[in-house]
Structures are given as C-alpha cells and as structure tokens.
Design a protein around this motif. Structure first.
Motif, PDB file in Angstrom:
ATOM      1  N   GLU A   1       6.523   3.278   9.692  1.00  0.00           N
ATOM      2  CA  GLU A   1       7.141   4.091   8.637  1.00  0.00           C
ATOM      3  C   GLU A   1       6.173   5.150   8.110  1.00  0.00           C
ATOM      4  O   GLU A   1       6.558   6.309   7.920  1.00  0.00           O
ATOM      5  CB  GLU A   1       7.615   3.195   7.495  1.00  0.00           C
ATOM      6  N   VAL A   2       4.906   4.776   7.861  1.00  0.00           N
ATOM      7  CA  VAL A   2       3.966   5.779   7.353  1.00  0.00           C
ATOM      8  C   VAL A   2       3.662   6.815   8.430  1.00  0.00           C
ATOM      9  O   VAL A   2       3.471   8.005   8.129  1.00  0.00           O
ATOM     10  CB  VAL A   2       2.666   5.137   6.826  1.00  0.00           C
TER      11      VAL A   2
ATOM     12  N   ASP B   1       1.144   6.643   2.411  1.00  0.00           N
ATOM     13  CA  ASP B   1       0.527   5.351   2.122  1.00  0.00           C
ATOM     14  C   ASP B   1       1.588   4.363   1.652  1.00  0.00           C
ATOM     15  O   ASP B   1       2.334   4.647   0.707  1.00  0.00           O
ATOM     16  CB  ASP B   1      -0.537   5.508   1.039  1.00  0.00           C
ATOM     17  N   GLU B   2       1.632   3.210   2.318  1.00  0.00           N
ATOM     18  CA  GLU B   2       2.560   2.140   1.921  1.00  0.00           C
ATOM     19  C   GLU B   2       1.759   1.124   1.129  1.00  0.00           C
ATOM     20  O   GLU B   2       0.818   0.522   1.648  1.00  0.00           O
ATOM     21  CB  GLU B   2       3.198   1.503   3.157  1.00  0.00           C
TER      22      GLU B   2
ATOM     23  N   LEU C   1       5.091   4.996   0.005  1.00  0.00           N
ATOM     24  CA  LEU C   1       6.164   4.165   0.538  1.00  0.00           C
ATOM     25  C   LEU C   1       6.041   2.765  -0.031  1.00  0.00           C
ATOM     26  O   LEU C   1       4.939   2.314  -0.371  1.00  0.00           O
ATOM     27  CB  LEU C   1       6.118   4.116   2.067  1.00  0.00           C
ATOM     28  N   GLU C   2       7.163   2.061  -0.107  1.00  0.00           N
ATOM     29  CA  GLU C   2       7.191   0.731  -0.702  1.00  0.00           C
ATOM     30  C   GLU C   2       7.799  -0.292   0.244  1.00  0.00           C
ATOM     31  O   GLU C   2       8.920  -0.122   0.725  1.00  0.00           O
ATOM     32  CB  GLU C   2       7.998   0.751  -2.005  1.00  0.00           C
ATOM     33  N   HIS C   3       7.017  -1.341   0.528  1.00  0.00           N
ATOM     34  CA  HIS C   3       7.478  -2.542   1.209  1.00  0.00           C
ATOM     35  C   HIS C   3       6.870  -3.713   0.445  1.00  0.00           C
ATOM     36  O   HIS C   3       5.811  -4.223   0.816  1.00  0.00           O
ATOM     37  CB  HIS C   3       7.042  -2.575   2.680  1.00  0.00           C
TER      38      HIS C   3
ATOM     39  N   GLY D   1      -2.097  -3.008   3.561  1.00  0.00           N
ATOM     40  CA  GLY D   1      -1.541  -1.704   3.264  1.00  0.00           C
ATOM     41  C   GLY D   1      -1.623  -0.842   4.514  1.00  0.00           C
ATOM     42  O   GLY D   1      -2.459  -1.078   5.395  1.00  0.00           O
ATOM     43  N   TRP D   2      -0.768   0.170   4.601  1.00  0.00           N
ATOM     44  CA  TRP D   2      -0.678   0.998   5.811  1.00  0.00           C
ATOM     45  C   TRP D   2      -0.738   2.463   5.424  1.00  0.00           C
ATOM     46  O   TRP D   2      -0.137   2.872   4.427  1.00  0.00           O
ATOM     47  CB  TRP D   2       0.618   0.699   6.567  1.00  0.00           C
TER      48      TRP D   2
ATOM     49  N   ALA E   1       4.360  -1.842   7.736  1.00  0.00           N
ATOM     50  CA  ALA E   1       4.952  -0.505   7.599  1.00  0.00           C
ATOM     51  C   ALA E   1       4.174   0.579   8.333  1.00  0.00           C
ATOM     52  O   ALA E   1       4.230   1.747   7.957  1.00  0.00           O
ATOM     53  CB  ALA E   1       5.068  -0.155   6.119  1.00  0.00           C
TER      54      ALA E   1
ATOM     55  N   SER F   1       6.064  -7.033   5.061  1.00  0.00           N
ATOM     56  CA  SER F   1       5.380  -5.878   4.500  1.00  0.00           C
ATOM     57  C   SER F   1       4.560  -5.148   5.563  1.00  0.00           C
ATOM     58  O   SER F   1       3.420  -4.756   5.334  1.00  0.00           O
ATOM     59  CB  SER F   1       4.484  -6.314   3.329  1.00  0.00           C
TER      60      SER F   1
END
Length: 449
Positions: free
Chosen positions: A102-103, A318-319, A380-382, A292-293, A99, A97
């Motif tokens: 990605e963000v 925001d992931e 975003l989802e991880h 969280g990222w 990320a 998880s």
C-alpha cells in the motif's frame, strides 16, 4: 563500527541486523552482524537505531538487481514485498498490519514515478556532452519494527499512571520526555478520548523520577504505541471505577467523586502483546509485535560540473497504524525525511588520528531550510490490534527510506551508483569522471607528517 567502547553497540547492531533483509519475502536467507572495536570515539544512538544503515545497503542492492534484470524498481518491489502471512528471517509470521504494498503504490502514484522515470531515462539518453545539469528520480521501500526488539518491552516492564487528584484534576504520570515529537499533545488527547472529557482538562506531571513511574526510555518509536497504550488502559480502568461508584458518566461525576472520596491513582504495567514470543538466545520468533511500513520517492538535480546534489522533491508514504494527531505525525515524517536528506548528501564526520575534526555545528553540516526539498507526506492506517488505539511508531520510520531513494535518483540522473554515504560532490564527481573517490566515511586517517 562501535568505536573504542561498547556503549549502545549491541542493540544498534541487533536492530540493524533484523532489518537488513528488507521488507521482502525470501525463503532462504542468512544475516550475520558483527560489531567491531575501532580507534575512533564510541558511537551512540541515531534516528532509526541501525536500520537506516542496513536498509540503505539492502535497498541499493534491490535497485541494482532491478537494473541488472532490466526491470522497473517499482515492479520488482511489487513482486517481492511482504504480504500478510509472510515469514521474516527470524521466523516471525506477519499476521496483521502489513502494508508494504500500500505505501509503495501510494508513493508511486503521488510522485507519478513511472512517468517521471521514463522521461528521465529519455533525457539521460539524449543528453549531450555540453549538458550542465541532470535530473533523476529514485524509489525505496522500508519497514521498521515498533517498540523494543524481542523481549525488550517485557524486561522493561514499563508503568504508566493516571491520577485523579483530591481537587478534581486529571494528571498523567509517565517518564516519556517531550523532545518535539508531540508527547505532551497526544497523551492528553488519548486519555481524554478514553475518559470522555476534553483534552484541556488533562494535565501532564513533570518527568521527575520522584513523581512519575518508570515507563521506559523515550526511544524506539515506542512512546505513542507502548506508553500511550498503557495510558488508555489506565484511563478505561479509572473511568469504570468512577462510574461504578457514582452511577453517572465520568465526565459529569469525576469532580464530585474526587471531592467525596479523595485521590484516585491507577497504575498500568506493560504485559506482553498476545501471541508475541521471541527467543533472545537463538534470535528467533517475533522480533517486534508489528512493523511500520514506508516508501519514498526522491527527485534530484545534479550539477555535472561540480557534482553537487540538490534534492528537490520527496514523497514519503508511511503506514503508522493509526494517526493520533495529523499535523504532528506529518511533522515527524517531514523532519525524518529532511534528516535523511542530510544523511544522504552532506553529513559526514572527518577523523584524523581517531579524533573528530568537525565536532561542532560550525563545522558539521546539517540541512537548513534552504536545503529542504518539497516534502509530501502521505499517512496510511492499518491499526495494530495489540494496542488499544492501534497506533504504531512514526518517529524513526521515514528516516529509513529517503537516503536509498536519493542514491537511486542520482543513478537515474547519471548512470552511476554511489555506494558510500554521504553522496558529496567529491564522490559524485569521482563517479562521473572515473577518478578515485574519497575514502569510506567514518575511517580515521593519519595526520600528515
């Protein structure tokens, strides 16, 4: 600055210190934190709980490093950001998880960061002495630990309960308080999904200590992740017991089960997440089960005559593990982003002889709808495997990134760094003119004789 009394100072300092290194791989790092007693009123909790303050400092330093190296702030972050397998200052290995990249890419792409930054740079270089306005764009990246720090969740030993009443009602029993974040919406949604029923048949009991168990405080971005996870597990246990007794599906048989066998209550207590260990004495190990990222890009418009800063656009990526309710999650990002705009530009407590001078909303400025920029929320989802629904916290995460992004945008527009928040017109104008800026925020001055 803890003020005259301790209150929440140690835990705020703890989270701030752990996040001070930022979401970046650094093999050689030492972070020290110290709480100071001052002649000011004691300080309490603030959205982000220490992380916005230290991450503002860290992100501003990253942007200044990029400037000194003549690198794009985006390119530097791409190089430094944690990947899976990264090791944090506490020695935690980021196994899943993760990320940050990605963000970062999502926010940069949605805001067209590189193109706008290039245009802004050219405009600044060509701006004449008679210019009245300036525009700029800034970028920031952050991480935020989900749940209580270290062994906090283990010590809390939170309990969430689910009840099937004798008259066939499904009732949630937790101490988690609704304060606008959507608890009363997502809890029935999570339980209903696990039981295979519609959300509108699931009730929530009042948060009365004579009725509900101790499921811990409504803080630390833990409600959806920790308490929501306990409710899902409790629902799965209840479903299994009813279906085993009736031989049918829960949805079809729970009312008849209640009529025949009476009330059924399932209590679920928190157990440590697998593989998560933290030593509170040495402050080493897994500070949080996951992070969280978030990345934010802010655009500002500055009045060069008055120093007034208007934040016009914010893109926040925001992931958060898994999005449980799209609208409510976006609302958390928008609310956190707007609060961070206030933190960055106008919110400041004035003290004389240790006493607040603006101790009410009539004199303490906060952003209104007229101050709100256009906010674009990207979720975003991880999913985190340790939670049954994969969700992580979202309430505090967006608060960590907007202020440093705004200050970077002010620098992009003017060429000057603002290092004390808020970036008030007085501070911006002092930077533009080379005059003495106002004193640091939060410092008590003496009343003139």
């Amino acid at each position: 600055d803890g003020g005259a009394y301790v209150t929440l100072t140690p835990v705020v300092l703890s989270r701030g210190t752990i996040h001070a290194g930022g979401p970046y791989e650094c093999p050689n790092v030492r972070i020290r934190g110290r709480a100071m007693r001052t002649n000011t009123p004691p300080n309490g909790a603030f959205r982000g709980f220490g992380a916005p303050q230290t991450e503002f400092a860290a992100e501003t330093q990253v942007n200044r490093v990029a400037e000194r190296l003549r690198l794009s702030p985006l390119a530097l972050r791409r190089s430094w950001v944690y990947r899976e397998g990264g090791v944090t200052p506490t020695g935690q290995v980021l196994r899943e998880s993760v990320a940050g990249l990605e963000v970062l890419e999502a926010a940069a792409q949605a805001s067209e960061y590189e193109g706008v930054a290039a245009h802004s740079r050219r405009a600044r270089e060509q701006r004449g002495a008679d210019a009245r306005m300036a525009r700029g764009i800034g970028l920031a990246l952050a991480w935020h630990g989900a749940g209580f720090t270290g062994s906090g969740e283990v010590h809390l030993a939170s309990v969430a309960s689910l009840e099937l009443t004798g008259d066939g009602r499904i009732r949630i029993l937790t101490a988690s308080t609704e304060m606008g974040q959507g608890t009363k919406t997502i809890f029935p949604q999570l339980v209903a999904e696990a039981l295979g029923v519609e959300p509108d048949v699931v009730e929530i009991a009042p948060q009365d200590t004579s009725i509900v168990p101790d499921s811990g405080p409504t803080v630390a971005s833990r409600t959806a992740m920790v308490v929501g996870g306990l409710l899902i597990t409790a629902a799965e246990r209840m479903k299994a017991r009813v279906e085993e007794a009736t031989g049918g599906s829960f949805a079809d048989t729970y009312r008849s089960f209640a009529k025949d066998q009476g009330e059924l209550r399932v209590d679920e207590q928190f157990t440590p997440y697998p593989g998560v260990e933290f030593d509170d004495t040495t402050y080493t190990g897994d500070a949080y089960p996951c992070f969280g990222w978030a990345a934010a890009v802010a655009e500002v418009e500055i009045d060069l005559d008055t120093g007034e800063v208007a934040v016009t656009d914010v893109v926040s990526a925001d992931e958060i593990g898994r999005v449980i309710h799209q609208v409510l999650a976006e609302g958390q990002v928008e609310g956190g982003s707007l609060q961070a705009v206030g933190y960055a530009t106008i919110e400041e407590l004035k003290l004389i002889d240790g006493r607040y001078q603006n101790d009410r909303l009539a004199t303490y400025l906060i952003p209104t709808a007229m101050d709100a920029p256009r906010i674009t929320s990207l979720l975003l989802e991880h999913p985190y495997s340790g939670a049954p629904h994969g969700a992580k916290g979202v309430g505090e995460l967006p608060m960590d990134v907007v202020a440093p992004a705004v200050v970077a945008a002010i620098h992009d527009a003017t060429g000057h760094w603002i290092t004390d928040l808020p970036a008030t017109p007085e501070r911006v104008l002092a930077a533009l003119t080379g005059s003495t800026p106002p004193g640091p925020p939060g410092i008590s001055s003496e009343r003139p004789s």
